[in-house]
Design a protein around this motif. Sequence first.
Motif, PDB file in Angstrom:
ATOM      1  N   ARG A 361       0.807  -1.223   0.000  1.00 36.74           N
ATOM      2  CA  ARG A 361       0.000   0.000   0.000  1.00 36.74           C
ATOM      3  C   ARG A 361       0.847   1.284   0.000  1.00 36.74           C
ATOM      4  NH1 ARG A 361      -3.084   2.964   0.122  1.00 36.74           N
ATOM      5  NH2 ARG A 361      -4.820   3.114   1.569  1.00 36.74           N
ATOM      6  N   LEU A 372      -9.182  -4.839   6.808  1.00 36.72           N
ATOM      7  CA  LEU A 372      -8.270  -5.671   6.024  1.00 36.72           C
ATOM      8  C   LEU A 372      -8.500  -7.165   6.232  1.00 36.72           C
ATOM      9  CD1 LEU A 372      -4.767  -3.972   6.118  1.00 36.72           C
ATOM     10  CD2 LEU A 372      -6.638  -3.697   4.518  1.00 36.72           C
ATOM     11  N   LYS A 374     -10.984  -8.873   5.938  1.00 37.86           N
ATOM     12  CA  LYS A 374     -11.820  -9.470   4.884  1.00 37.86           C
ATOM     13  C   LYS A 374     -11.025  -9.642   3.596  1.00 37.86           C
ATOM     14  CE  LYS A 374     -16.056  -7.372   6.620  1.00 37.86           C
ATOM     15  NZ  LYS A 374     -15.563  -6.160   7.323  1.00 37.86           N
ATOM     16  N   VAL A 375     -10.115  -8.717   3.361  1.00 35.26           N
ATOM     17  CA  VAL A 375      -9.394  -8.743   2.085  1.00 35.26           C
ATOM     18  C   VAL A 375      -8.212  -9.706   2.133  1.00 35.26           C
ATOM     19  CG1 VAL A 375      -8.412  -7.290   0.288  1.00 35.26           C
ATOM     20  CG2 VAL A 375      -9.953  -6.301   1.976  1.00 35.26           C
ATOM     21  N   VAL A 376      -7.452  -9.649   3.243  1.00 40.90           N
ATOM     22  CA  VAL A 376      -6.246 -10.485   3.339  1.00 40.90           C
ATOM     23  C   VAL A 376      -6.315 -11.347   4.602  1.00 40.90           C
ATOM     24  CG1 VAL A 376      -4.635  -9.123   1.960  1.00 40.90           C
ATOM     25  CG2 VAL A 376      -5.127  -8.413   4.282  1.00 40.90           C
ATOM     26  N   VAL A 443     -14.327  -1.990   4.773  1.00 40.95           N
ATOM     27  CA  VAL A 443     -13.215  -1.560   3.941  1.00 40.95           C
ATOM     28  C   VAL A 443     -13.589  -0.206   3.363  1.00 40.95           C
ATOM     29  CG1 VAL A 443     -11.721  -2.142   2.014  1.00 40.95           C
ATOM     30  CG2 VAL A 443     -12.792  -3.944   3.353  1.00 40.95           C
ATOM     31  N   ASN A 448      -7.628  -0.501  -0.754  1.00 38.32           N
ATOM     32  CA  ASN A 448      -7.475  -1.660   0.116  1.00 38.32           C
ATOM     33  C   ASN A 448      -8.196  -2.894  -0.400  1.00 38.32           C
ATOM     34  OD1 ASN A 448      -5.912  -0.219   1.830  1.00 38.32           O
ATOM     35  ND2 ASN A 448      -7.591   0.357   3.187  1.00 38.32           N
ATOM     36  N   LYS A 449      -9.192  -2.679  -1.291  1.00 36.80           N
ATOM     37  CA  LYS A 449      -9.967  -3.832  -1.787  1.00 36.80           C
ATOM     38  C   LYS A 449      -9.139  -4.720  -2.696  1.00 36.80           C
ATOM     39  CE  LYS A 449     -14.490  -1.780  -1.284  1.00 36.80           C
ATOM     40  NZ  LYS A 449     -15.374  -0.779  -1.883  1.00 36.80           N
ATOM     41  N   LYS A 450      -8.134  -4.133  -3.316  1.00 35.65           N
ATOM     42  CA  LYS A 450      -7.366  -4.908  -4.305  1.00 35.65           C
ATOM     43  C   LYS A 450      -6.114  -5.550  -3.710  1.00 35.65           C
ATOM     44  CE  LYS A 450      -6.992  -1.468  -7.327  1.00 35.65           C
ATOM     45  NZ  LYS A 450      -7.884  -0.350  -6.964  1.00 35.65           N
ATOM     46  N   THR A 452      -3.409  -7.943  -2.244  1.00 34.87           N
ATOM     47  CA  THR A 452      -3.229  -9.394  -2.376  1.00 34.87           C
ATOM     48  C   THR A 452      -2.756  -9.955  -1.042  1.00 34.87           C
ATOM     49  OG1 THR A 452      -1.013  -8.914  -3.145  1.00 34.87           O
ATOM     50  CG2 THR A 452      -2.666  -9.382  -4.826  1.00 34.87           C
ATOM     51  N   ASP A 453      -3.115 -11.198  -0.812  1.00 31.56           N
ATOM     52  CA  ASP A 453      -2.725 -11.829   0.457  1.00 31.56           C
ATOM     53  C   ASP A 453      -1.259 -12.251   0.392  1.00 31.56           C
ATOM     54  OD1 ASP A 453      -2.918 -12.769   2.994  1.00 31.56           O
ATOM     55  OD2 ASP A 453      -4.808 -13.808   2.642  1.00 31.56           O
TER      56      ASP A 453
END
Lengths: 529, 476
Positions: A361, A372, A374-376, A443, A448-450, A452-453
Motif C-alpha cells: 500500500r 483488512l 476481509k481482504v487479506v 473496507v 485496500n480492496k485490491k 493481495t494476500d
Amino acid sequence: MYSEGFPILSLITYLPLLGVLLILLIDKENIGTIRMVALLIAVLNFIISLPLFFLHDVSTHHFQFVEMLNWIPALGVSYYFGIDGISMLMVILTTFLTPLAIWSSFSAITERVKGYMISFLLLETGMLGVFVSLDLVLFFIFWEAMLFPMYFIIGIWGGPRRIYATVKFVLFTMAGSALMLVAILFLYFLNYYYTGVYTFNLQELGNFPIAPNIQLWLFAAFALAFAIKVPMFPFHTWLPDAHVEAPTAGSVILAAVLLKMGTYGFLRFCLPLFPHAVYEFMPAISILAIIGIIYGAMVAMVQKDVKSLVAYSSVSHLGFVMLGIFALNVQGLEGGILQMINHGISTGALFLLVGMLYERRHTRLIADFGGLSKVVPVFAVAFMIITLSSIGLPGTNGFVGEFLILLGTFKTNATYAVLAATGVILAAIYMLWMFQRVMFGEVTKEENKKLTDLNLREKLILLPLILLVFYIGFYPKPLLVRMEASVEHLLDTVNKKYRVESIEQNNQDKKITIAEIVNPEKNEGTHDE
Amino acid sequence: MNVQIDLSLLYPHLFLLIWALLIFAIDFFMTEDNRPSLGYLSIVGLIITAILSFASDKGTTFWGAFRADTFSLSFNIIFIGSAILTIASAIDFVKDRLKHHGEFYGLILLSTLGMMFLASSSDLLSLYVSLELATIALFVLVAFMKRDLKSTESGLKYLILGAASSAILVYGISLLYGLTGTLTFAGIAEQLNTSFMGGPLFILSIILIIAGLSFKLAAVPFHMWCPDVYEGAPTPVTAYLSVASKAAGLAAMIRIFFEGLHSSAAEWIPLILTISALAMVLGNVVAVRQHNIKRLLAYSSIAQIGYILVAFIAVSELATTSMILYMIVYMFANIGAFIVVITFYNRSGSDEIIAYAGLSKRSPFLAISMVIFLLSLVGIPPMAGFVGKFYLFAAAIQKGYYWIVVLGVLTSVISLYYYMMVAYQMYFKSGDDNSRIKVNPTLAVAILIALAGTLFIGVYPEPVLSAISGASVTLF
C-alpha cells in the motif's frame, strides 16, 4: 558433533564475511545471484549454529566452545571467544533472524542490492562478535564495528528522513560508547594495580574488589553506553527515528538484536564487574525502566503510523527486560533474558508484517487501513497471533517472559511490580486498538480492496516465527534450562562480591583515591619506566 | 667522548642525498615525455634507502650529534613511507599541472633526508639544522604552482611564519644552551639531574622551544597557517606536509623532551596538556563547518595532533610506542584520504565536498576507500585508527590523566560527525555528473597499499608493535 577445539564460534562469526567476499566477486547487475548467495550464507550460518543449542551443557555455568589466543600480547589483549547459556541464546537469535530479514528484503530492496547484502552480512558478523567476545577490547571492537553497516542500511535504503535518523543513531551510540572505552582502560590499569597482570580478559578482570566510589563511576560509564543501546528512558529518542526510517529488514534486526546488545551488556559486564554499584543504582534503573514501560506505552497509543507504534512499544518492552534484570533474582533475570528473545521474535515479526503491508500500500498510517481482515485473511491471522504474543497473552511466548519478570520484581519490590503491571494493560490497549482499526470494520478505502494476500515466500518467513511464539509459550523449559546455570552463577558472583566488598569497606580505615590507584609511582616520587 | 666518525651509520642518508642530486641532474638529459619516470626512479631510491636503514648498524657518531637507534629507524620508515605514497600519488598531478618533474621529486627527497637527520639528531644544533633542511624544501614545494595565486600566497605565508617559528625555536635553544652549557640531550639531562635547578629563564626556554616546534606540528594556538597552506599547496604536497612534516616535528619533540628534559617534566606537562586540549577541541569543532575537503582534512589533522599529544604528557615507554604507532596508522589513513582527493581532483578539478555527491556510484572503489580512511581517522574498529587511539589513550590513563582522555573520546564523536558528512555526500546524495571515474593503476596501487596498512594494523597490530617496541628503550 564438533570435536574438541574446533573453532565453531569463529566459523559462525566470520562465515558472513566469506559471503561478503563472494558477493564482491559477483557483478552488481546480477541481482538474483547476489540475493541467493546472501540468503544461503545466512541460512548455512543458522544451521551451523544450531548445534550450539543442542550440544549446550546445561550442568555448568562455565563458558563453552572456548577459543583463546593471544592477540596483542604487549597489552594483554586476547582473542577470547566463548558462550554461556545467555550468550548462546543471543547467538541463535541472531543467526535465526538474519536469514529471515535477508529473505524479506528480496522484494523490498531493488536498488543497490549488492551494497545492501554486503552491509547486512557485515552487520551479522558484528552482532555475533559482540555476543561471543569475552575480552573487553575484542567486545568493544565488534560493538563499534557493527555501527557502520547499520549507518548505511538506514542511510541508503531508508525512508524520507533517513539521513537525520541514521546520523542521530550513530552519534548517540558513539557518544555512549566513547566513555565506555575510557572506563575499559581505567579498569585495565586498576586490575594491574591490584593483581599485577595486564589483561582485558573478562574473567580475570573481575577478581579483585574495586573500591565502591570507583565502581560507581565505572558502572556509570558502561551503563551509559548500554542504556543508550537498550534504549532506556530518557536515552530512547534515537530509536523511533531509526526504526521508522530504516528499511523493514533493518528495523527487524535493530529491534530484535541490536537493542539486546544493550541489555546483554548489562548482564555480561555491569553485573559481574561492579556489583556494589549495581545495588547502588538498582532503584534508579528500576524506576527509569518503569517510566520507560509506561511512557513508551502511552506514546505508542497515540501514534498514527503503525511502524512508530511498534517502535515505541519496543521502548516499553525493553523497560520490562531492564526491570527483570535489575530485580536481581533468578525469576527476574530468567524472565528478562527470555523476554529479550521474545521481543526479538514478536517485534521482529511485527516489523516484517508492517513491511509487507507497506510494500502493498506504500503507507503505514493506521487511518489508511480498515477492514483488512476481509481482504487479506491469512495476513490478518498472522498479524493477530503476533499481536497477542506482543501483548503477552497466556499460551504465547510474551506471557512467560513478562510473568517471570513481574514475579521476580514482586519479590524485590512489590510497588515496582504493580506499576510495571499497568504496562501490560496499556500494551493490550494500544496493540488491540491498532489491530481493530487496521483489520476490522468496513473496507473504506478503494485501494485496500485490491490488496493481495501473503505469497509463499512471505508465509515461509512468518511461519518459523509463529511456531516459536507458541513453542516458547507452551514449553519454555528448553530455553530456561539452558540459561539456568549461567543465571545462578551470575547472581552468585554479584552477591558474593557484594558481600565481600561491604565487609572490606567496613574494615577500611582510609579511602583510596582514584589518583593513588591509577598512579602508584607518582606517590612514591620515583620514575622507573 | 667518541672521536671517530662512523660513516657506516650514515649510509642511508648519504645514499638518499646522492640519489636526490642525481634526480636533479638526470632531469636535464630527459625529454619531456620521459620525465614522469623520474617519479618512479625516486620511489626506487626511497625503497633502497629504507632497506639500507634496516640494514645499517645502530650507534652514535659525530661526537654524539647523530644517533641511529630503533626510534630513528621507526621514524625514518614513516618519512620514507609518506614520501613514497606522496610521489606515487603525485606522478599524474605533476605531469598535468606542475611540470618541473626533477625539482619536485628531488625536493621531496631532500626534505625526507632532512627529516631522517632530524629523527637521528641527539643534540640541539643538529636538530635545528636538519629541521631547516626539511622545512626549506617544503617552502618551495608549497609554492610550486607558481602561476596559481593561492599556491604562491600559501607558500609565502608558510615561509614567513616558518621563518618566525624557527627564530623562536633558536631563541629557546640558545637560552637552554646558555643555562646548561651543553647542546647534547644527554648532557642537558645530566645537568638537570645534578646541578641545575631551573628558574624563570629555563621555563622561558621551554616555552619558546614548544612554541617553535608546535608550529611544525600545527598544534593550537600555532595552527593558523595550516588550513590556508593545506588548501593552497599542490595536493600531493599537502598530503606530505600533513604527515611527514608532523611526524618530523613530533620526533624532534620526543627527542628534546623525553631524552633531554624529562626530569623537569612537571614544568612542561601542563603546557603540552593545554595545547593538546585546545587542538582537539578547536580542530574538531572548526572542521564541522568546512566545505572544502582539503581544509576539512587540515582541521582534522590539527585535532589528530591533539590526540597524539594526549600520550605525550604520559612521558613513558608506552607513550613513545603509542605515538610512533599512531603516526604509522595516521600516515596510511591521512595520505590514503589525500590520494583519494587527488584522484578525484585529477578528474573533476574540484575540492569542494559537495562535488563528491554520488561518488559511490561513479567509483565504488574510491568511495569505500575514503570511508575506510576517514573511519580510521575517527578511530572506529576494525580500522587501524582504533588500535592507534587505544594505545594513545592507554598511555595517558596509565599515568592518571583521564580527563584529557575523556575530552579526547568526546571530541572524537564530533569528528565522526564531519567525516560522516563526507560519506553522506558520497553515498546518500547523487550529483549531476554520473560518469564513471577510472582510477589509474599507480594511484590505485597507492590506495591499495594505504588500505592494506589501515586494515592490517587494525586487525593484527602485533608485528608492527613488536617492531617498534624497542624504540623507546633508548630514551629512558
